[in-house]
Design a protein around this motif. Structure first.
Motif, PDB file in Angstrom:
ATOM      1  N   THR A  78       0.532   7.791  -1.772  1.00  0.00           N
ATOM      2  CA  THR A  78       1.855   7.517  -2.331  1.00  0.00           C
ATOM      3  C   THR A  78       1.825   7.394  -3.850  1.00  0.00           C
ATOM      4  N   GLU A  79       2.911   7.839  -4.468  1.00  0.00           N
ATOM      5  CA  GLU A  79       3.078   7.685  -5.915  1.00  0.00           C
ATOM      6  C   GLU A  79       3.826   6.382  -6.227  1.00  0.00           C
ATOM      7  N   GLN A  80       4.306   5.715  -5.201  1.00  0.00           N
ATOM      8  CA  GLN A  80       5.070   4.494  -5.380  1.00  0.00           C
ATOM      9  C   GLN A  80       4.142   3.294  -5.564  1.00  0.00           C
ATOM     10  N   PRO A  81       4.637   2.226  -6.198  1.00  0.00           N
ATOM     11  CA  PRO A  81       3.817   1.020  -6.362  1.00  0.00           C
ATOM     12  C   PRO A  81       3.389   0.449  -5.013  1.00  0.00           C
ATOM     13  N   ILE A  82       2.188  -0.077  -4.985  1.00  0.00           N
ATOM     14  CA  ILE A  82       1.673  -0.742  -3.793  1.00  0.00           C
ATOM     15  C   ILE A  82       1.938  -2.238  -3.960  1.00  0.00           C
ATOM     16  N   LEU A  83       2.711  -2.784  -3.060  1.00  0.00           N
ATOM     17  CA  LEU A  83       3.156  -4.175  -3.191  1.00  0.00           C
ATOM     18  C   LEU A  83       1.997  -5.151  -3.057  1.00  0.00           C
ATOM     19  N   VAL A 130      -8.297   8.366  -0.156  1.00  0.00           N
ATOM     20  CA  VAL A 130      -8.370   7.138  -0.943  1.00  0.00           C
ATOM     21  C   VAL A 130      -7.555   6.040  -0.269  1.00  0.00           C
ATOM     22  N   THR A 131      -8.144   4.864  -0.168  1.00  0.00           N
ATOM     23  CA  THR A 131      -7.431   3.681   0.326  1.00  0.00           C
ATOM     24  C   THR A 131      -7.401   2.637  -0.777  1.00  0.00           C
ATOM     25  N   ILE A 132      -6.212   2.154  -1.081  1.00  0.00           N
ATOM     26  CA  ILE A 132      -6.031   1.097  -2.080  1.00  0.00           C
ATOM     27  C   ILE A 132      -5.577  -0.165  -1.355  1.00  0.00           C
ATOM     28  N   ASP A 133      -6.395  -1.199  -1.415  1.00  0.00           N
ATOM     29  CA  ASP A 133      -6.063  -2.485  -0.785  1.00  0.00           C
ATOM     30  C   ASP A 133      -5.762  -3.487  -1.898  1.00  0.00           C
ATOM     31  N   ASN A 134      -4.487  -3.708  -2.105  1.00  0.00           N
ATOM     32  CA  ASN A 134      -4.048  -4.599  -3.177  1.00  0.00           C
ATOM     33  C   ASN A 134      -4.072  -6.041  -2.688  1.00  0.00           C
ATOM     34  N   GLN A 135      -5.104  -6.757  -3.066  1.00  0.00           N
ATOM     35  CA  GLN A 135      -5.268  -8.139  -2.613  1.00  0.00           C
ATOM     36  C   GLN A 135      -4.743  -9.141  -3.638  1.00  0.00           C
ATOM     37  N   ASN A 183       0.474  -9.201  -7.315  1.00  0.00           N
ATOM     38  CA  ASN A 183       1.348  -8.333  -8.100  1.00  0.00           C
ATOM     39  C   ASN A 183       1.247  -6.895  -7.594  1.00  0.00           C
ATOM     40  N   PRO A 184       2.320  -6.134  -7.734  1.00  0.00           N
ATOM     41  CA  PRO A 184       2.257  -4.720  -7.333  1.00  0.00           C
ATOM     42  C   PRO A 184       1.361  -3.927  -8.282  1.00  0.00           C
TER      43      PRO A 184
END
Length: 211
Positions: free
Chosen positions: A161-166, A71-76, A79-80
């Motif tokens: 990762t379980e951490q927030p994605i910035l 899985v790839t999460i691209d936060n555009q 906000n995190p």
């Protein structure tokens, strides 16, 4: 001196997953990448890309088969965002659902189920007593017997990762499930917002499974 005569055993490992093909199914809003067989959906400024990673995480047949998706999460957004393991749910063609499991649980399952196997290319032991005798005789040998314990870092470092994605950042990794999809013809990965698989999914990623 006690001599133990052990039978010679030949183990043939048949990779049934090698003949299984998993491909994304087109959706009204998704984009398929034919090169890596992934499917991308964009929701609320977040691009999510999913593809099959492995039908069988372990190189040996386990009691509890483990399947993984990349899985790839691209936060555009500005906000995190967070997508912990609880935000993922897998469903097969018969409606059975599977919650994701942590890397710690994956290592526990693989280590437990492979301790009695003779792995290739490593040298194994027929009995735990023999393993203990050899380990005690060689202070430089490792007490970690097989796949998951020879390479435990692979299970953890490859996990999403379980951490927030910035904001305006991207994260990629593997999500694990206890599921055997080889006998199925369809599966879908659901991603939920809010950190738990409750309510309507944020996005659904369907896949066709064929032999």
């Amino acid at each position: 001196m006690r001599i133990r005569y052990l039978p010679v055993v030949v183990i043939l490992l048949v990779c049934s997953a090698c003949s299984v093909k998993v491909a994304p199914i087109a959706t009204a809003t998704g984009t398929i990448n034919a090169e890596d067989q992934s499917l991308t959906e964009v929701r609320n400024g977040i691009a999510m890309t999913v593809r099959l990673d492995e039908l069988n995480v372990s190189p040996y047949q386990l009691v509890d088969n483990i399947t993984s998706f990349h899985v790839t999460i691209d936060n555009q957004t500005e906000n995190p965002v967070s997508f912990p393991s609880q935000a993922f749910l897998l469903k097969d063609g018969n409606g059975r659902q599977y919650r994701s499991i942590t890397p710690e649980r994956v290592r526990e399952i693989v280590s437990k189920d492979t301790v009695y196997l003779i792995p290739y290319p490593y040298v194994g032991y027929y009995y735990l007593e023999d393993q203990a005798m050899v380990t005690n005789a060689d202070t430089f040998s490792s007490s970690m017997p097989f796949y998951a314990e020879y390479h435990p870092q692979d299970i953890f470092t490859r996990a999403l990762t379980e951490q927030p994605i910035l904001k305006t950042s991207k994260a990629s990794g593997v999500v694990y499930f206890i599921a055997d999809l080889e006998r199925e013809s369809y599966a879908e990965l659901l991603i939920f917002s809010g950190g738990d698989a409750i309510g309507e999914p944020l996005a659904t990623f369907p896949f066709a499974i064929a032999k």
